[in-house]
Design a protein around this motif. Sequence first.
Motif, mmCIF file in Angstrom:
data_model
loop_
_atom_site.group_PDB
_atom_site.id
_atom_site.type_symbol
_atom_site.label_atom_id
_atom_site.label_comp_id
_atom_site.label_asym_id
_atom_site.label_seq_id
_atom_site.Cartn_x
_atom_site.Cartn_y
_atom_site.Cartn_z
ATOM 1 N N LYS A 11 9.855 -19.929 -18.478
ATOM 2 C CA LYS A 11 10.516 -18.817 -19.170
ATOM 3 C C LYS A 11 10.134 -18.814 -20.648
ATOM 4 O O LYS A 11 9.810 -19.846 -21.215
ATOM 5 N N LEU A 12 10.191 -17.635 -21.251
ATOM 6 C CA LEU A 12 10.089 -17.522 -22.698
ATOM 7 C C LEU A 12 11.483 -17.724 -23.256
ATOM 8 O O LEU A 12 12.455 -17.192 -22.707
ATOM 9 N N VAL A 13 11.604 -18.489 -24.335
ATOM 10 C CA VAL A 13 12.931 -18.772 -24.882
ATOM 11 C C VAL A 13 12.970 -18.564 -26.386
ATOM 12 O O VAL A 13 11.966 -18.665 -27.080
ATOM 13 N N CYS A 14 14.157 -18.252 -26.874
ATOM 14 C CA CYS A 14 14.447 -18.156 -28.295
ATOM 15 C C CYS A 14 15.846 -18.713 -28.497
ATOM 16 O O CYS A 14 16.757 -18.404 -27.730
ATOM 17 N N ILE A 15 16.022 -19.533 -29.539
ATOM 18 C CA ILE A 15 17.311 -20.147 -29.827
ATOM 19 C C ILE A 15 17.913 -19.487 -31.068
ATOM 20 O O ILE A 15 17.222 -19.284 -32.061
ATOM 21 N N LEU A 16 19.196 -19.171 -30.991
ATOM 22 C CA LEU A 16 19.916 -18.652 -32.153
ATOM 23 C C LEU A 16 20.490 -19.822 -32.940
ATOM 24 O O LEU A 16 20.934 -20.812 -32.347
ATOM 25 N N HIS A 17 20.481 -19.721 -34.252
ATOM 26 C CA HIS A 17 21.012 -20.797 -35.096
ATOM 27 C C HIS A 17 22.508 -20.939 -34.862
ATOM 28 O O HIS A 17 23.240 -19.942 -34.843
ATOM 29 N N PRO A 18 23.000 -22.174 -34.682
ATOM 30 C CA PRO A 18 24.424 -22.364 -34.396
ATOM 31 C C PRO A 18 25.371 -21.963 -35.521
ATOM 32 O O PRO A 18 26.556 -21.766 -35.279
ATOM 33 N N LYS A 19 24.864 -21.800 -36.750
ATOM 34 C CA LYS A 19 25.744 -21.368 -37.841
ATOM 35 C C LYS A 19 26.315 -19.974 -37.577
ATOM 36 O O LYS A 19 27.400 -19.657 -38.030
ATOM 37 N N GLY A 20 25.585 -19.152 -36.846
ATOM 38 C CA GLY A 20 26.048 -17.799 -36.569
ATOM 39 C C GLY A 20 26.725 -17.641 -35.226
ATOM 40 O O GLY A 20 27.131 -16.542 -34.859
ATOM 41 N N THR A 21 26.845 -18.738 -34.476
ATOM 42 C CA THR A 21 27.410 -18.653 -33.126
ATOM 43 C C THR A 21 28.527 -19.673 -32.904
ATOM 44 O O THR A 21 28.657 -20.225 -31.810
ATOM 45 N N ASN A 22 29.309 -19.907 -33.931
ATOM 46 C CA ASN A 22 30.437 -20.848 -33.843
ATOM 47 C C ASN A 22 30.008 -22.248 -33.420
ATOM 48 O O ASN A 22 30.654 -22.899 -32.612
ATOM 49 N N SER A 23 28.863 -22.697 -33.932
ATOM 50 C CA SER A 23 28.323 -24.040 -33.688
ATOM 51 C C SER A 23 27.851 -24.289 -32.264
ATOM 52 O O SER A 23 27.646 -25.438 -31.880
ATOM 53 N N VAL A 24 27.665 -23.245 -31.481
ATOM 54 C CA VAL A 24 27.129 -23.395 -30.122
ATOM 55 C C VAL A 24 25.688 -22.902 -30.146
ATOM 56 O O VAL A 24 25.412 -21.808 -30.642
ATOM 57 N N LEU A 25 24.778 -23.719 -29.613
ATOM 58 C CA LEU A 25 23.407 -23.254 -29.487
ATOM 59 C C LEU A 25 23.355 -22.196 -28.398
ATOM 60 O O LEU A 25 23.847 -22.403 -27.286
ATOM 61 N N VAL A 26 22.782 -21.045 -28.717
ATOM 62 C CA VAL A 26 22.640 -19.967 -27.755
ATOM 63 C C VAL A 26 21.155 -19.737 -27.542
ATOM 64 O O VAL A 26 20.393 -19.598 -28.505
ATOM 65 N N GLU A 27 20.758 -19.712 -26.284
ATOM 66 C CA GLU A 27 19.349 -19.540 -25.919
ATOM 67 C C GLU A 27 19.190 -18.221 -25.178
ATOM 68 O O GLU A 27 19.974 -17.909 -24.283
ATOM 69 N N LEU A 28 18.190 -17.459 -25.580
ATOM 70 C CA LEU A 28 17.792 -16.279 -24.814
ATOM 71 C C LEU A 28 16.603 -16.709 -23.967
ATOM 72 O O LEU A 28 15.734 -17.440 -24.440
ATOM 73 N N CYS A 29 16.529 -16.247 -22.741
ATOM 74 C CA CYS A 29 15.368 -16.589 -21.924
ATOM 75 C C CYS A 29 14.967 -15.407 -21.058
ATOM 76 O O CYS A 29 15.778 -14.576 -20.667
ATOM 77 N N GLN A 30 13.654 -15.336 -20.833
ATOM 78 C CA GLN A 30 13.065 -14.255 -20.021
ATOM 79 C C GLN A 30 12.012 -14.874 -19.122
ATOM 80 O O GLN A 30 11.160 -15.632 -19.593
ATOM 81 N N GLY A 31 12.062 -14.535 -17.854
ATOM 82 C CA GLY A 31 11.042 -15.026 -16.918
ATOM 83 C C GLY A 31 9.667 -14.492 -17.275
ATOM 84 O O GLY A 31 9.530 -13.370 -17.737
ATOM 85 N N ILE A 32 8.674 -15.337 -17.074
ATOM 86 C CA ILE A 32 7.278 -14.944 -17.370
ATOM 87 C C ILE A 32 6.651 -14.387 -16.110
ATOM 88 O O ILE A 32 6.803 -14.893 -15.044
#
Length: 114
Positions: free
Chosen positions: A93-114
């Motif tokens: 999958k293609l992934v992108c991580i959002l910085h935890p400072k903007g997500t209440n200290s939780v790492l949020v990952e976006l993913c898309q199948g290739i």
Amino acid sequence: MIKRDRLLKLRKRKYSQGYRLLDENLIEKVVRKIKIVVLFYFSKHSKKLWEKKGEGIHHIAFEVADIISEMERLKSEGFILLNEVPKKGADNKLVCILHPKGTNSVLVELCQGI
């Protein structure tokens, strides 16, 4: 809760009751399209992570149809992306991580199948 002796047994087998061993420190279970990955420590690296972060959720991943447009949308709403271009991640999958400072200290990952 999975007990430590059960985790040790899982390390010896590839699959057990729907669990899959990803590497020496991670076990995965999929429940109704929700993938749960459990970290346990048997190495110096994962022990350090466990001691630093403790128990709890490491990150949450959301599958998206178009990762580029979703990254642009979230960036325009003020979220900080840890990578400007999607990277190849697990499960092909293609992934992108959002910085935890903007997500209440939780790492949020976006993913898309290739």
